[in-house]
Design an enzyme around this catalytic site. Structure first.
Site, PDB file in Angstrom:
ATOM      1  CE  LYS A  22      44.562 -28.192  44.790  1.00 24.45           C
ATOM      2  NZ  LYS A  22      44.040 -26.817  44.795  1.00 24.45           N
ATOM      3  CG  ASN A  23      42.491 -27.128  48.212  1.00 22.68           C
ATOM      4  OD1 ASN A  23      43.411 -26.777  47.462  1.00 22.68           O
ATOM      5  ND2 ASN A  23      41.287 -27.412  47.756  1.00 22.68           N
ATOM      6  NE  ARG A  92      40.794 -17.899  42.917  1.00 19.11           N
ATOM      7  CZ  ARG A  92      40.535 -16.603  43.124  1.00 19.11           C
ATOM      8  NH1 ARG A  92      40.709 -15.757  42.151  1.00 19.11           N
ATOM      9  NH2 ARG A  92      40.116 -16.166  44.288  1.00 19.11           N
ATOM     10  CB  CYS A 116      40.059 -19.618  37.269  1.00 18.20           C
ATOM     11  SG  CYS A 116      38.964 -20.443  38.402  1.00 18.20           S
ATOM     12  NE  ARG A 121      38.033 -19.412  42.559  1.00 20.63           N
ATOM     13  CZ  ARG A 121      38.844 -20.445  42.788  1.00 20.63           C
ATOM     14  NH1 ARG A 121      39.381 -21.050  41.751  1.00 20.63           N
ATOM     15  NH2 ARG A 121      39.130 -20.861  43.992  1.00 20.63           N
ATOM     16  N   PRO A 122      35.862 -13.318  43.073  1.00 20.29           N
ATOM     17  CG  PRO A 122      33.938 -12.421  44.008  1.00 20.29           C
ATOM     18  CD  PRO A 122      34.421 -13.540  43.136  1.00 20.29           C
ATOM     19  CG  ASP A 124      33.836  -9.526  47.888  1.00 21.34           C
ATOM     20  OD1 ASP A 124      32.753  -9.473  48.488  1.00 21.34           O
ATOM     21  OD2 ASP A 124      34.233 -10.559  47.289  1.00 21.34           O
ATOM     22  CG  LEU A 125      33.739 -12.304  51.298  1.00 22.39           C
ATOM     23  CD1 LEU A 125      33.294 -13.761  51.256  1.00 22.39           C
ATOM     24  CD2 LEU A 125      32.877 -11.502  52.260  1.00 22.39           C
ATOM     25  CG  ASP A 308      36.987 -28.389  45.330  1.00 24.67           C
ATOM     26  OD1 ASP A 308      37.791 -28.109  46.226  1.00 24.67           O
ATOM     27  OD2 ASP A 308      36.484 -27.547  44.575  1.00 24.67           O
ATOM     28  NE  ARG A 400      46.678 -25.384  39.355  1.00 26.13           N
ATOM     29  CZ  ARG A 400      45.975 -24.273  39.514  1.00 26.13           C
ATOM     30  NH1 ARG A 400      45.216 -23.862  38.526  1.00 26.13           N
ATOM     31  NH2 ARG A 400      46.007 -23.616  40.648  1.00 26.13           N
TER      32      ARG A 400
HETATM   33  C1  EPZ Z   1      38.899 -22.940  48.074  1.00 21.10           C
HETATM   34  O1  EPZ Z   1      38.944 -21.860  47.137  1.00 21.10           O
HETATM   35  C2  EPZ Z   1      39.553 -24.136  47.361  1.00 21.10           C
HETATM   36  N1  EPZ Z   1      40.910 -23.775  46.981  1.00 21.10           N
HETATM   37  C3  EPZ Z   1      38.761 -24.498  46.107  1.00 21.10           C
HETATM   38  O2  EPZ Z   1      39.316 -25.701  45.574  1.00 21.10           O
HETATM   39  C4  EPZ Z   1      37.327 -24.809  46.508  1.00 21.10           C
HETATM   40  O3  EPZ Z   1      36.576 -25.033  45.341  1.00 21.10           O
HETATM   41  C5  EPZ Z   1      36.729 -23.615  47.270  1.00 21.10           C
HETATM   42  O4  EPZ Z   1      37.543 -23.277  48.414  1.00 21.10           O
HETATM   43  C6  EPZ Z   1      35.330 -23.918  47.792  1.00 21.10           C
HETATM   44  O5  EPZ Z   1      35.312 -25.050  48.582  1.00 21.10           O
HETATM   45  C7  EPZ Z   1      41.892 -23.821  47.915  1.00 21.10           C
HETATM   46  O6  EPZ Z   1      41.693 -24.104  49.079  1.00 21.10           O
HETATM   47  C8  EPZ Z   1      43.278 -23.534  47.435  1.00 21.10           C
HETATM   48  P1  EPZ Z   1      35.956 -19.640  48.381  1.00 21.10           P
HETATM   49  P2  EPZ Z   1      38.573 -20.363  47.611  1.00 21.10           P
HETATM   50  O7  EPZ Z   1      36.541 -18.310  48.691  1.00 21.10           O
HETATM   51  O8  EPZ Z   1      38.899 -20.171  49.035  1.00 21.10           O
HETATM   52  C9  EPZ Z   1      32.920 -16.444  46.660  1.00 21.10           C
HETATM   53  C10 EPZ Z   1      40.272 -27.117  43.969  1.00 21.10           C
HETATM   54  O9  EPZ Z   1      39.693 -27.699  43.039  1.00 21.10           O
HETATM   55  N2  EPZ Z   1      33.830 -15.423  47.194  1.00 21.10           N
HETATM   56  O10 EPZ Z   1      35.555 -20.510  49.531  1.00 21.10           O
HETATM   57  O11 EPZ Z   1      39.133 -19.446  46.609  1.00 21.10           O
HETATM   58  C11 EPZ Z   1      33.552 -17.258  45.518  1.00 21.10           C
HETATM   59  O12 EPZ Z   1      33.470 -16.609  44.293  1.00 21.10           O
HETATM   60  C12 EPZ Z   1      39.917 -25.643  44.269  1.00 21.10           C
HETATM   61  O13 EPZ Z   1      41.129 -27.631  44.700  1.00 21.10           O
HETATM   62  C13 EPZ Z   1      33.432 -14.099  47.192  1.00 21.10           C
HETATM   63  O14 EPZ Z   1      32.332 -13.770  46.732  1.00 21.10           O
HETATM   64  O15 EPZ Z   1      36.979 -20.427  47.426  1.00 21.10           O
HETATM   65  C14 EPZ Z   1      32.739 -18.540  45.593  1.00 21.10           C
HETATM   66  O16 EPZ Z   1      31.542 -18.370  44.908  1.00 21.10           O
HETATM   67  C15 EPZ Z   1      39.074 -25.041  43.210  1.00 21.10           C
HETATM   68  N3  EPZ Z   1      34.295 -13.173  47.689  1.00 21.10           N
HETATM   69  C16 EPZ Z   1      32.487 -18.704  47.090  1.00 21.10           C
HETATM   70  O17 EPZ Z   1      32.671 -17.410  47.673  1.00 21.10           O
HETATM   71  C17 EPZ Z   1      35.525 -13.501  48.219  1.00 21.10           C
HETATM   72  O18 EPZ Z   1      36.282 -12.623  48.650  1.00 21.10           O
HETATM   73  C18 EPZ Z   1      33.411 -19.699  47.789  1.00 21.10           C
HETATM   74  O19 EPZ Z   1      34.724 -19.435  47.383  1.00 21.10           O
HETATM   75  C19 EPZ Z   1      35.911 -14.856  48.213  1.00 21.10           C
HETATM   76  C20 EPZ Z   1      35.041 -15.805  47.712  1.00 21.10           C
END
Ligand code: EPZ
Length: 421
Positions: A22-23, A92, A116, A121-122, A124-125, A308, A400
């Site tokens: 999925k991801n 998201r 969520c 889940r900001p 900003d990056l 995950d 999902r």
């Molecule tokens: C991806 O989400 C996956 N989703 C998530 O899987 C997975 O849990 C996550 O990566 C971490 O491995 C998809 O690929 C669709 P991140 P993503 O940005 O990219 C912080 C599932 O169960 N952060 O890597 O949204 C954030 O809050 C889902 O299939 C910022 O601070 O996650 C978190 O603490 C759930 N600023 C950390 O970074 C930003 O701009 C990692 O989040 C973005 C993220």
């Protein structure tokens, strides 16, 4: 609304085939917006999130259809660049159309994805990376409004409070491939899904090096062509089924799987007594009839232990021998499954971003509620080993991210069924 009913206590035996990831599929389908030519994506799982992504593409005026596990997209000269709240609020990952729209249309309007249950889940990056490439971005009426006359390559450090970001890396990568000049993403996410996205973009004609490492280099090109690509297997679905064998003391052959994407998990499971072998894209798992050892887990960005798999691993620790500690370093609030597992007789308490689990002999079946995708998988695993009947409601979360999970488990002996609530 459906619910799932499980009669626990059956050691699973047989073969399960893994679906596409999925991801990986979600950003790859979004990346088709970077070309006007036809793209064919194969091994795509038939999941609610994939259908949502296809709806977003269609709402942009793109022809997109799914037939079996094959998605065909014909972007041509689509005109729209707005991803509506109605889609983004349900998923998201919709945010990953932001980069491709900005790169191809020079403007994008994407609803801000809210938080969520697993955390704030900001984004900003994402915004930092796209601004560095030259985009003007403002937040208006709940939408990210982005525009750029021209995107220019730049060195970008994409590290946040919790380390790298998977979808922020994807968005910057998908913008930089059509930017003028060279981009260097530092502290890029290294997940297999990032490598898969980069390999698809390279098939479209992009110039990328270093995918899968913290330093990714992109040389922008003028245009991208269409491509045919097959998505990698889903490592989290694979991990979930490995634990189904481990928690029931069963024996499973898990086909179409990539063990090299699961090193941290396999290492942990081997330490606690699960027997695992691998050959020809098949993982052979043999659980133990007696209790497994307790475990210490800390979730980290890839190749660390995947967040995950945290909930599913917690379900396993509830019937392991001794005290286990699971620390969540990616989404510190990702513990909605704790109270539901305790309803089934588990003994878990939270201490900050750690869950302390006192392993017990047996869980007992109970009515429980799914709160998010991976929490639902943990409740399924707990139901497979619990004494008596477990009823899991709100399983729309499960749909999902898991394709036909109850059918796959039924095939290997699980007493599981889906019923209308
Ligand atoms: C991806 O989400 C996956 N989703 C998530 O899987 C997975 O849990 C996550 O990566 C971490 O491995 C998809 O690929 C669709 P991140 P993503 O940005 O990219 C912080 C599932 O169960 N952060 O890597 O949204 C954030 O809050 C889902 O299939 C910022 O601070 O996650 C978190 O603490 C759930 N600023 C950390 O970074 C930003 O701009 C990692 O989040 C973005 C993220």
């Amino acid at each position: 609304m459906d619910k799932i009913i499980i009669e626990g206590g059956v050691p699973l035996k047989g073969t399960i085939e893994i679906s596409g990831a999925k991801n990986a599929a979600l950003p790859i389908i979004a990346a088709t917006l970077l070309t006007e030519e036809k793209c064919v994506i194969k091994n795509v799982p038939a999941l609610r999130d994939v259908f949502t992504m296809l709806k977003i593409l269609r709402s942009l005026g793109v022809k997109a259809q799914m037939d079996g596990d094959r998605v065909t997209v014909e972007p041509k000269k689509y005109k729209r660049y707005i991803a509506d709240y109605k889609f983004v609020s349900t998923m998201r990952a919709s945010i990953c159309v932001l980069g491709p729209l900005l790169a191809k249309m020079k403007q994008a309007k994407v609803s801000m994805p809210g938080g969520c249950v697993i955390g704030q889940r900001p984004v900003d990056l994402h915004l930092k990376g796209l601004r560095a490439l030259g985009a003007n971005i403002k937040i208006e009426h709940g939408y990210i409004v982005a525009s750029a006359k021209k995107l220019r390559g730049k060195n970008i450090f994409l590290g946040g409070a919790y380390g790298s970001s998977v979808l922020a890396t994807s968005n910057v990568l998908m913008s930089a491939v059509l930017a003028q000049g060279r981009t260097l993403i530092e502290n890029a996410a290294c997940e297999p899904e990032i490598i898969d996205l980069a390999n698809f973009l390279i098939k479209m004609g992009a110039k990328i090096k270093g995918q899968g490492t913290p330093i990714v280099e992109i040389e922008g090109v003028k245009r991208l062509n269409g491509a045919t690509y097959s998505v990698i297997p889903d490592r989290i679905e694979t991990g979930t089924h490995i634990l189904a064998a481990a928690i029931t003391g069963g024996e499973l052959s898990i086909k179409k799987a990539r063990i090299d994407h699961l090193s941290a998990l396999i290492d942990k499971l081997t330490q606690i007594g699960v027997k695992i072998k691998y050959s020809n894209n098949t993982i052979y798992v043999k659980g133990k009839a007696s209790a497994l050892k307790s475990m210490d887990i800390t979730t980290l960005p890839y190749p660390g232990f995947p967040t995950d798999m945290q909930a599913q691993m917690m379900a396993l620790s509830t019937v392991s021998d001794g005290i286990s500690v699971l620390t969540e370093k990616i989404f510190p609030d990702r513990f909605m499954h704790v109270s539901e597992l305790n309803r089934m007789g588990a003994n878990i308490f939270l201490e900050g971003a750690s869950a302390i689990v006192k392993g017990s002999k047996r869980l007992s079946g109970a009515p429980v509620m799914a709160s998010d995708l991976r929490a639902s998988a943990a409740l399924i695993l707990a139901g497979l080993v619990a004494k008596g009947k477990t009823e899991i409601s709100r399983i729309y979360h499960l749909d999902r991210g898991y394709e036909k999970i109850e059918e796959k488990l039924m095939k290997v002996g699980a007493k599981i069924k889906r019923v209308k609530e």
